[in-house]
Design an enzyme around this catalytic site. Structure first.
Site, PDB file in Angstrom:
ATOM      1  N   GLY A  23      59.312  -0.690  17.920  1.00  0.00           N
ATOM      2  CA  GLY A  23      58.472  -1.548  17.081  1.00  0.00           C
ATOM      3  C   GLY A  23      59.007  -2.945  16.845  1.00  0.00           C
ATOM      4  O   GLY A  23      58.672  -3.574  15.838  1.00  0.00           O
ATOM      5  N   ARG A  77      42.918  16.371  25.983  1.00  0.00           N
ATOM      6  CA  ARG A  77      42.959  14.902  25.963  1.00  0.00           C
ATOM      7  C   ARG A  77      41.711  14.313  25.314  1.00  0.00           C
ATOM      8  O   ARG A  77      41.766  13.319  24.605  1.00  0.00           O
ATOM      9  CB  ARG A  77      43.089  14.405  27.424  1.00  0.00           C
ATOM     10  N   ASN A 119      47.388  -6.684  24.772  1.00  0.00           N
ATOM     11  CA  ASN A 119      48.571  -5.907  25.141  1.00  0.00           C
ATOM     12  C   ASN A 119      49.696  -6.870  25.511  1.00  0.00           C
ATOM     13  O   ASN A 119      49.444  -7.949  26.035  1.00  0.00           O
ATOM     14  CB  ASN A 119      48.221  -5.034  26.356  1.00  0.00           C
ATOM     15  N   HIS A 121      52.915  -7.110  27.967  1.00  0.00           N
ATOM     16  CA  HIS A 121      53.519  -6.450  29.129  1.00  0.00           C
ATOM     17  C   HIS A 121      54.786  -7.211  29.532  1.00  0.00           C
ATOM     18  O   HIS A 121      54.755  -8.443  29.644  1.00  0.00           O
ATOM     19  CB  HIS A 121      52.521  -6.415  30.295  1.00  0.00           C
ATOM     20  N   GLU A 159      39.086  -2.447  31.608  1.00  0.00           N
ATOM     21  CA  GLU A 159      39.065  -1.069  32.112  1.00  0.00           C
ATOM     22  C   GLU A 159      40.268  -0.728  32.980  1.00  0.00           C
ATOM     23  O   GLU A 159      40.625   0.433  33.130  1.00  0.00           O
ATOM     24  CB  GLU A 159      37.783  -0.818  32.918  1.00  0.00           C
ATOM     25  N   ASP A 162      46.558  -3.275  33.100  1.00  0.00           N
ATOM     26  CA  ASP A 162      47.157  -4.623  33.139  1.00  0.00           C
ATOM     27  C   ASP A 162      46.324  -5.618  33.955  1.00  0.00           C
ATOM     28  O   ASP A 162      46.868  -6.545  34.566  1.00  0.00           O
ATOM     29  CB  ASP A 162      48.597  -4.578  33.711  1.00  0.00           C
ATOM     30  N   ALA A 191      60.829 -13.999  25.275  1.00  0.00           N
ATOM     31  CA  ALA A 191      59.395 -14.122  25.582  1.00  0.00           C
ATOM     32  C   ALA A 191      58.499 -13.300  24.651  1.00  0.00           C
ATOM     33  O   ALA A 191      57.676 -13.857  23.925  1.00  0.00           O
ATOM     34  CB  ALA A 191      59.138 -13.744  27.038  1.00  0.00           C
ATOM     35  N   GLU A 192      58.679 -11.992  24.630  1.00  0.00           N
ATOM     36  CA  GLU A 192      57.703 -11.140  23.931  1.00  0.00           C
ATOM     37  C   GLU A 192      57.527 -11.488  22.459  1.00  0.00           C
ATOM     38  O   GLU A 192      56.401 -11.621  21.977  1.00  0.00           O
ATOM     39  CB  GLU A 192      58.114  -9.668  24.044  1.00  0.00           C
TER      40      GLU A 192
HETATM   41  C1  GRF Z   1      58.136  -3.894  25.028  1.00  0.00           C
HETATM   42  O1  GRF Z   1      59.014  -4.262  26.054  1.00  0.00           O
HETATM   43  C2  GRF Z   1      56.728  -4.065  25.481  1.00  0.00           C
HETATM   44  O2  GRF Z   1      56.534  -5.165  26.307  1.00  0.00           O
HETATM   45  C3  GRF Z   1      56.526  -2.809  26.263  1.00  0.00           C
HETATM   46  O3  GRF Z   1      57.176  -1.825  25.500  1.00  0.00           O
HETATM   47  C4  GRF Z   1      58.228  -2.400  24.752  1.00  0.00           C
HETATM   48  C5  GRF Z   1      58.012  -2.062  23.309  1.00  0.00           C
HETATM   49  O4  GRF Z   1      59.060  -2.437  22.488  1.00  0.00           O
HETATM   50  N1  GRF Z   1      55.128  -2.605  26.537  1.00  0.00           N
HETATM   51  P1  GRF Z   1      58.934  -2.382  20.907  1.00  0.00           P
HETATM   52  O5  GRF Z   1      58.495  -0.982  20.521  1.00  0.00           O
HETATM   53  O6  GRF Z   1      57.955  -3.410  20.470  1.00  0.00           O
HETATM   54  O7  GRF Z   1      60.319  -2.671  20.401  1.00  0.00           O
END
Ligand code: GRF
Length: 222
Positions: A23, A77, A119, A121, A159, A162, A191-192
């Site tokens: 998280g 599911r 999302n 990635h 759909e 990525d 980055a993220e």
């Molecule tokens: C991140 O690297 C994200 O890009 C990928 O999963 C990871 C999640 O990390 N899809 P966190 O749970 O936000 O620390």
């Protein structure tokens, strides 16, 4: 509250964040809201598919309601998908953020929330993405291929896996001696955690539109 009064205060973008693990991206959103890097937005619920996800503790620490919906608690599911859809719908979100969510989003949710699911990635899409490319595997593949630059991408979810319209990307250098874990950490830090709050802030402030499968940014740049 009167409708006029609500409008005068401005509508806050209501966000549901879906998580599976640590998280840290959820934390970046929480921090962004509290330090005003993200404005006009609030997290109304966190949904996890994993009871032990540390992300749930982060939510609790900040008083954000959360719910855990695990596939193994359902007969099949389809029932899990229905429960997930229900958990999303009852929150009435404006935006769903997949922040390290390791569940394939059911088509029903994708159709109900077109251009309202994003999302993060951990690669520069279209490199190292698609089926089988998630979590640490993305970085393993990048190192195996010997790329010198990788990065992260925030995109709308459609759909495919990525394949949705790209909102933001940032490159991160691969360094000598990188392991998948070291590279994963650098991609998150550089980055993220920057891109995801930025993308959310732009959506919350109406700076993004999707036209012909491409994202247009008001003013051209974020
Ligand atoms: C991140 O690297 C994200 O890009 C990928 O999963 C990871 C999640 O990390 N899809 P966190 O749970 O936000 O620390």
């Amino acid at each position: 509250m009167l409708k006029e009064a609500e409008e005068a205060q401005g509508h806050k973008l209501k966000i549901v964040v879906c998580v599976s693990g640590g998280g840290t991206n959820l934390q970046a959103i929480i921090d962004g809201i509290s330090n005003n890097t993200i404005t006009n937005a609030e997290i109304i619920r966190v949904i996890s598919n994993n009871k032990t996800a540390y992300a749930l503790e982060r939510a609790a620490k900040h008083g954000i309601p959360s719910v855990c919906i695990r596939p193994k608690d359902f007969m099949d599911r389809e029932q899990f998908n229905q429960a997930l859809l229900h958990a999303v719908q009852e929150s009435e979100p404006d935006l769903i953020v997949l922040a390290g969510f390791l569940v394939v989003i059911p088509q029903e949710i994708i159709h109900a929330y077109q251009n309202r699911i994003i999302n993060i990635h951990p690669s520069l899409i279209p490199s190292f993405c698609g089926t089988g490319y998630y979590g640490i595997k993305v970085h393993e593949k990048a190192l195996e291929r010997g790329v010198k630059v990788t990065g992260a991408t925030v995109h709308f979810v459609d759909e495919g896996t990525d394949t949705g319209p790209i909102i933001l990307q940032k490159a991160v250098e691969v360094e000598e001696g990188d392991t998948p874990e070291i590279l994963q950490k650098r991609v998150m830090e550089q980055a993220e955690w920057e891109l995801l709050p930025k993308a959310i802030d732009s959506i919350a402030n109406g700076r993004l539109t999707v036209e012909n499968g491409k994202v247009r940014i008001q003013g051209g740049k974020l």
